[in-house]
Write a protein that holds these residues in place. Sequence first.
Motif, short mmCIF file in Angstrom:
data_model
loop_
_atom_site.label_atom_id
_atom_site.label_comp_id
_atom_site.label_asym_id
_atom_site.label_seq_id
_atom_site.Cartn_x
_atom_site.Cartn_y
_atom_site.Cartn_z
N LEU A 1 0.83 -1.16 -0.20
CA LEU A 1 -0.01 0.01 0.17
C LEU A 1 1.15 1.04 -0.13
O LEU A 1 1.63 1.17 1.02
CB LEU A 1 -1.02 -0.02 1.11
CG LEU A 1 -1.67 1.22 1.61
CD1 LEU A 1 -3.44 1.09 2.22
CD2 LEU A 1 -1.01 2.08 2.48
N ASN A 2 0.82 2.42 -0.72
CA ASN A 2 0.82 3.26 -0.55
C ASN A 2 -0.15 4.51 -1.15
O ASN A 2 -0.75 4.22 -1.30
CB ASN A 2 2.12 3.73 -1.80
CG ASN A 2 3.22 3.29 -2.64
OD1 ASN A 2 4.28 2.93 -1.75
ND2 ASN A 2 3.26 2.54 -3.48
N TYR A 3 0.42 5.18 0.23
CA TYR A 3 -0.42 6.18 0.75
C TYR A 3 0.20 7.45 0.66
O TYR A 3 1.23 8.07 1.47
CB TYR A 3 -0.90 6.15 2.07
CG TYR A 3 -2.07 7.70 2.37
CD1 TYR A 3 -3.94 7.43 1.68
CD2 TYR A 3 -1.96 7.81 3.91
CE1 TYR A 3 -4.51 8.43 1.88
CE2 TYR A 3 -2.79 8.94 3.54
CZ TYR A 3 -3.77 9.81 3.42
OH TYR A 3 -4.47 10.48 3.56
N SER A 4 -0.46 8.78 0.35
CA SER A 4 -0.46 10.19 -0.11
C SER A 4 -1.23 11.22 0.95
O SER A 4 -2.12 11.49 0.68
CB SER A 4 0.51 11.24 -1.08
OG SER A 4 1.25 10.05 -1.99
N LYS A 5 -0.91 11.96 2.01
CA LYS A 5 -2.07 12.77 2.56
C LYS A 5 -3.00 13.62 2.07
O LYS A 5 -2.24 14.07 1.12
CB LYS A 5 -0.88 13.55 3.84
CG LYS A 5 -1.75 14.72 4.76
CD LYS A 5 -0.73 15.51 5.78
CE LYS A 5 -1.61 15.34 6.90
NZ LYS A 5 0.04 16.98 7.47
N VAL A 6 -4.43 13.10 2.36
CA VAL A 6 -5.17 13.73 1.86
C VAL A 6 -5.25 15.11 1.93
O VAL A 6 -5.41 15.89 0.75
CB VAL A 6 -6.39 12.94 1.34
CG1 VAL A 6 -7.93 13.06 0.68
CG2 VAL A 6 -6.39 11.60 0.70
N HIS A 7 -5.45 14.82 3.39
CA HIS A 7 -5.67 16.09 3.89
C HIS A 7 -4.70 17.04 4.26
O HIS A 7 -3.99 17.20 5.55
CB HIS A 7 -6.78 16.16 5.32
CG HIS A 7 -8.06 16.01 4.88
ND1 HIS A 7 -8.85 14.21 5.50
CD2 HIS A 7 -9.48 16.17 4.30
CE1 HIS A 7 -9.29 14.24 4.89
NE2 HIS A 7 -10.09 15.13 4.13
N THR A 8 -4.01 17.60 3.49
CA THR A 8 -2.21 18.51 3.60
C THR A 8 -3.19 19.43 4.17
O THR A 8 -3.98 20.26 4.30
CB THR A 8 -1.63 19.19 2.34
OG1 THR A 8 -2.76 19.73 1.64
CG2 THR A 8 -1.02 17.91 1.06
N CYS A 9 -2.08 20.36 5.46
CA CYS A 9 -2.54 21.49 5.65
C CYS A 9 -2.05 22.87 5.01
O CYS A 9 -0.59 23.07 5.03
CB CYS A 9 -1.34 21.29 7.34
SG CYS A 9 -1.38 19.76 8.94
N ASP A 10 -3.13 23.05 4.43
CA ASP A 10 -2.75 23.33 3.40
C ASP A 10 -2.90 25.51 4.35
O ASP A 10 -2.45 26.51 3.37
CB ASP A 10 -3.89 23.76 2.08
CG ASP A 10 -3.46 22.64 1.25
OD1 ASP A 10 -2.42 22.37 0.72
OD2 ASP A 10 -4.88 22.16 0.89
#
Length: 286
Positions: free
Chosen positions: A126-135
């Motif tokens: 599994l690869n995952y990139s943070k969806v809710h980035t601290c924009d």
Amino acid sequence: MKNLKIALIQAEQIQWNIDLALKKGIEYCNQSKEMGADIVLFPEMYSIGYQPPFERAFDYPDEAGHNDEIMRWKSLSIDEDSDFIYKFRKCAKELDIAIVITYLKKGVHKPSNSLSVIDRNGDIVLNYSKVHTCDFSFEKFLECGKKFSVAELNTHIGKVNIGTMICFDREFPESARTLAVMGAELILVPNCCPFDDNRKSQLKARAFENMTAISMANYAGKNLGHSMTFDGMAYTENGEYRNMLVTELDNKEQIAISSIDLNKLRAYRKREPWGNNYRKPNAYKS
């Protein structure tokens, strides 16, 4: 079935030194294996530490005059073919243990705050990139992930469906609910932020409302720490309240083992009314 054991790596941050992070990370994995862990969980963006590209970027990411510093920070991003990931894959296979490693990942236009789940054969499942980035902060320099995923992880005690979130993802009910609907029994959460009773309550709510076990690994340090695990089982078979909290650390550097009884969790998920059992999705479309 024996309990599933998750090693929470509550490490000091290593800023912008991938080689040292790798060396220490392999040591943590070896210690976790000696402690009987099935899964090793690192905190957020472990490869370089969760550190901003310039001093005031946490609060003032748009401050002018920092292009060179931002570019240098982005240059520390790596991909799945990097030596850093390869060494953790090799370690997982040699130790016969699963590893959830986190890193600043190369992208097409921007890097991402990412993780890879490596199984005991050294394969990435599994690869995952943070969806809710601290924009609102320096994560505006990153590309956000586009989806949540669940993978079947083969452990020493059998197969378990796992999902992942990263830090700020915790604060959105949709994150854990999406993973639960996709079949996650265990949600693993690399983290870097102050952890107080409010955030603890959020994480506990995610475990309760979805009937999922949740493990969170945070960095050690002042106002940080408190890595914790909830097993997702709020009541006994007789309907009596039980404490879901399995592990909660202080803020010092350490490794802790959280033990989850998957058989009891699966039985609980079948008999209780929460999670996905009585949802009304047609009413949620708005």
